[in-house]
Motif scaffolding. Structure first.
Motif, mmCIF file in Angstrom:
data_model
loop_
_atom_site.group_PDB
_atom_site.id
_atom_site.type_symbol
_atom_site.label_atom_id
_atom_site.label_comp_id
_atom_site.label_asym_id
_atom_site.label_seq_id
_atom_site.Cartn_x
_atom_site.Cartn_y
_atom_site.Cartn_z
ATOM 1 N N ALA A 1 28.964 20.218 -8.981
ATOM 2 C CA ALA A 1 28.938 20.161 -7.124
ATOM 3 C C ALA A 1 30.377 21.458 -6.670
ATOM 4 C CB ALA A 1 28.803 19.160 -5.964
ATOM 5 N N ARG A 2 29.738 22.374 -5.946
ATOM 6 C CA ARG A 2 30.852 22.948 -4.970
ATOM 7 C C ARG A 2 30.434 23.188 -4.072
ATOM 8 N NH1 ARG A 2 30.246 28.972 -6.748
ATOM 9 N NH2 ARG A 2 28.525 28.780 -8.321
ATOM 10 N N TRP B 1 28.916 27.405 5.566
ATOM 11 C CA TRP B 1 28.728 26.918 4.606
ATOM 12 C C TRP B 1 27.906 26.972 3.129
ATOM 13 C CZ3 TRP B 1 25.458 22.617 3.847
ATOM 14 C CH2 TRP B 1 25.404 22.050 4.744
ATOM 15 N N PHE B 2 28.347 26.436 1.888
ATOM 16 C CA PHE B 2 27.325 26.003 1.662
ATOM 17 C C PHE B 2 27.543 25.287 0.103
ATOM 18 C CE2 PHE B 2 29.849 28.950 -0.882
ATOM 19 C CZ PHE B 2 30.153 28.331 -2.284
ATOM 20 N N ALA B 3 26.589 24.539 -0.425
ATOM 21 C CA ALA B 3 27.294 23.742 -1.213
ATOM 22 C C ALA B 3 26.421 23.694 -2.298
ATOM 23 C CB ALA B 3 26.887 21.766 -1.103
ATOM 24 N N ARG C 1 25.308 12.596 2.032
ATOM 25 C CA ARG C 1 25.619 11.753 1.043
ATOM 26 C C ARG C 1 26.280 12.198 -0.796
ATOM 27 N NH1 ARG C 1 19.377 7.517 1.142
ATOM 28 N NH2 ARG C 1 20.950 6.973 3.959
ATOM 29 N N ARG C 2 25.457 13.404 -1.036
ATOM 30 C CA ARG C 2 25.990 13.864 -1.996
ATOM 31 C C ARG C 2 27.365 14.380 -2.138
ATOM 32 N NH1 ARG C 2 28.246 15.480 -5.974
ATOM 33 N NH2 ARG C 2 27.607 16.550 -7.556
ATOM 34 N N LEU C 3 27.861 14.889 -1.196
ATOM 35 C CA LEU C 3 29.423 15.230 -0.653
ATOM 36 C C LEU C 3 30.440 13.872 -0.317
ATOM 37 C CD1 LEU C 3 29.093 18.931 0.424
ATOM 38 C CD2 LEU C 3 29.267 17.800 -2.416
ATOM 39 N N ARG D 1 32.649 17.607 5.195
ATOM 40 C CA ARG D 1 31.739 16.592 5.541
ATOM 41 C C ARG D 1 30.993 17.336 7.029
ATOM 42 N NH1 ARG D 1 29.396 11.719 3.624
ATOM 43 N NH2 ARG D 1 30.418 11.215 5.484
ATOM 44 N N ALA D 2 32.332 17.359 7.497
ATOM 45 C CA ALA D 2 32.168 17.338 9.346
ATOM 46 C C ALA D 2 31.616 19.110 9.331
ATOM 47 C CB ALA D 2 33.690 17.519 10.086
#
Length: 391
Positions: free
Chosen positions: A211-212, A225-227, A248-250, A258-259
Motif C-alpha cells: 500500500a502507498r 489524496w490517493f491510496a 481500515r486498510r490504513l 487517516r485524517a
C-alpha cells in the motif's frame, strides 16, 4: 499564432479529453481546421488531482494554457517520501530540480486542467455524443462513422480516446489491458495541516506493505489524496463503503493519512483498478494515428500520463505544419520522434509501481534503506531525463 497555410486542411480528433484538446489547440496553432468528436453527451468536471511536471508545464506554455494552470493549481515546493509510520526516507530537493529543469512542477484538479484547455477550443469545434464505430481511408480523405448514423470526413484522423480507444481497437484489434496488481482510491478534501502549509505546496508519499498513500495540495485550499492498495482485479467495493474500507486498510498509519480521508465526503471518493497496455509496434497507418493514452497508456507512478499526451500533441502538430506536408509520412515521423521516449516511460512507470507496492518485509527494508542512503540529489536526477525534456 495561427497561420493560414492549411485553411482547407481538416483534422478529425476522436476524444475530447486532455490529449484530444491539446492536439486540437496545437493543430490550430499550425493552421489546421479541427473538429473534436467526443462520445460523452456532456463534459463533466470529474476526476481528482493530476501532476504536471516541468516538461508538461513547458508544453502547456506552448499551448497558451500554462499561466492559467499556475493560477488554478499549486506549485510543488515540498516533496518527501516516508514510511507508513511517518519516518522520512527522503526529502526531495524540488527547488533545485525546478531550477535545473527550467520550471516548477504543479498539481491541479483534472477538471481545472480540462477547463483551461477547453477555453482555447471554439464551441463549434467540439461535437458531443459521437461514438466512433468505423473509419475508412481513401486516397485523399478519411471517413468516420458514428453510432448515431452520421459520418464525417477529414484529411487526417487522430485517436485521442484514451486507454479504451475505439480507434486503437479498429486499427489493431482487441487487446487485453494489463492489470497493475493494485487499485487506487482517491479523493479531494478541504483539509489543513500545519506540517504541510498551503503556501508551501506539494506534499508527501508514504510507503507501506502492499500500500502507498499520497497527499498533495492542488490549489484553492484543496488536498488531493490517493491510496494505491494491492488487490485482486475487479474486486467490488465492500458494504461498509470506500471511506471506511480505506480507513481500515490504513489503520495505524501516521497522520494526516487517516485524517484527510475522514475529511472527504463518501460520495467524493473514487476507486479504479489501475491498468496500462503493452507498447505497440506502431501507432497508426496511412492518415490515421494515435495520441496520448490511446497510443501509450501508462501507470500513474511517474506522473507523466498527461505530460506525454501534451508532448504528443505538440510534436504531431509540428510534423503536420509544412504547407506541402505528406500526411502519411508526417505521421510516421511523429511516431518515430515520440515512440521511444513514451514507451520508456511506460516501462519505467510499471517498474516504479512494482517497487512501491512490495509486500515482502526484507525487500521493503532494503528499499527503504536505499532511499535513506542514496543522496536526494542523485535520486531526483534519475528522473530528470523525463521532466527536463522540452519538445
Amino acid at each position: 499564432m495561427t497561420n493560414g497555410k492549411h485553411k482547407d486542411r481538416k483534422a478529425m480528433i476522436i476524444g475530447a479529453g486532455l490529449a484530444g484538446m491539446s492536439a486540437a489547440i496545437a493543430l490550430k496553432q499550425a493552421g489546421w481546421q479541427v473538429r473534436l468528436y467526443e462520445q460523452a453527451r456532456e463534459q463533466k468536471g470529474i476526476g481528482a488531482g493530476i501532476v504536471l511536471a516541468a516538461n508538461a508545464m513547458k508544453a502547456l506554455d506552448k499551448l497558451g494554457a500554462g499561466q492559467r494552470i499556475r493560477e488554478l493549481g499549486s506549485p510543488v515546493r515540498k516533496a518527501s517520501i516516508c514510511d507508513w509510520q511517518g519516518n522520512v526516507l527522503v526529502e526531495l530537493p524540488v527547488a533545485r530540480q525546478a531550477e535545473r529543469c527550467g520550471a516548477d512542477s504543479y498539481l491541479v484538479h483534472r477538471a481545472d486542467l480540462q477547463q483551461a484547455l477547453r477555453e482555447r477550443v471554439d464551441e463549434q469545434e467540439l461535437v458531443l455524443g459521437k461514438k466512433l464505430t468505423a473509419f475508412s481511408q481513401e486516397a485523399e480523405r478519411v471517413q468516420a462513422s458514428f453510432a448515431d448514423g452520421t459520418t464525417a470526413e477529414a484529411d487526417v484522423l487522430i485517436g485521442a480516446d484514451g486507454i479504451h480507444s475505439s480507434v486503437r481497437k479498429l486499427l489493431f484489434g482487441a487487446e487485453k489491458m494489463r492489470y497493475s496488481g493494485y487499485t487506487a482510491i482517491r479523493g479531494i478534501a478541504r483539509y489543513e495541516d500545519a506540517r504541510y502549509p498551503l503556501e508551501t505546496g506539494g506534499g508527501f508519499e508514504a510507503w507501506g506493505s502492499g500500500a502507498r498513500f499520497g497527499f498533495s495540495h492542488i490549489g484553492h485550499n484543496r488536498i488531493h489524496w490517493f491510496a494505491a492498495i494491492n488487490a485482486p482485479e475487479g474486486e467490488k467495493d465492500p458494504p461498509i463503503g470506500r471511506k471506511l474500507a480505506a480507513l481500515r486498510r490504513l489503520e495505524n498509519w501516521y497522520e494526516p493519512v487517516r485524517a484527510v480521508i475522514a475529511a472527504t465526503p463518501e460520495e467524493a471518493i473514487l476507486r479504479h483498478d489501475i491498468y496500462d497496455r503493452l507498447p505497440l509496434k506502431r501507432w497508426g497507418t496511412g492518415k490515421v494515428t494515435l495520441l496520448g493514452d490511446a497510443a501509450h497508456p501508462m501507470l500513474p507512478n511517474l506522473g507523466q500520463g498527461a505530460g506525454q499526451g501534451l508532448e504528443d500533441a505538440l510534436v504531431l502538430a509540428r510534423c503536420l505544419a509544412p504547407a506541402d506536408v505528406d500526411i502519411p509520412a508526417a505521421l510516421v515521423h511523429y511516431e518515430k520522434q515520440r515512440k521511444k521516449r513514451a514507451h520508456a516511460i511506460v516501462r519505467g512507470s510499471r517498474l516504479m509501481g512494482y517497487v512501491t507496492q512490495w509486500e515482502n518485509p526484507l525487500a521493503i527494508a532494503v528499499r527503504n534503506w536505499l532511499l535513506k542512503t542514496i543522496p536526494p540529489g542523485m535520486q531526483s536526477r534519475r528522473l530528470e531525463w523525463i521532466i527536463r525534456h522540452e519538445v
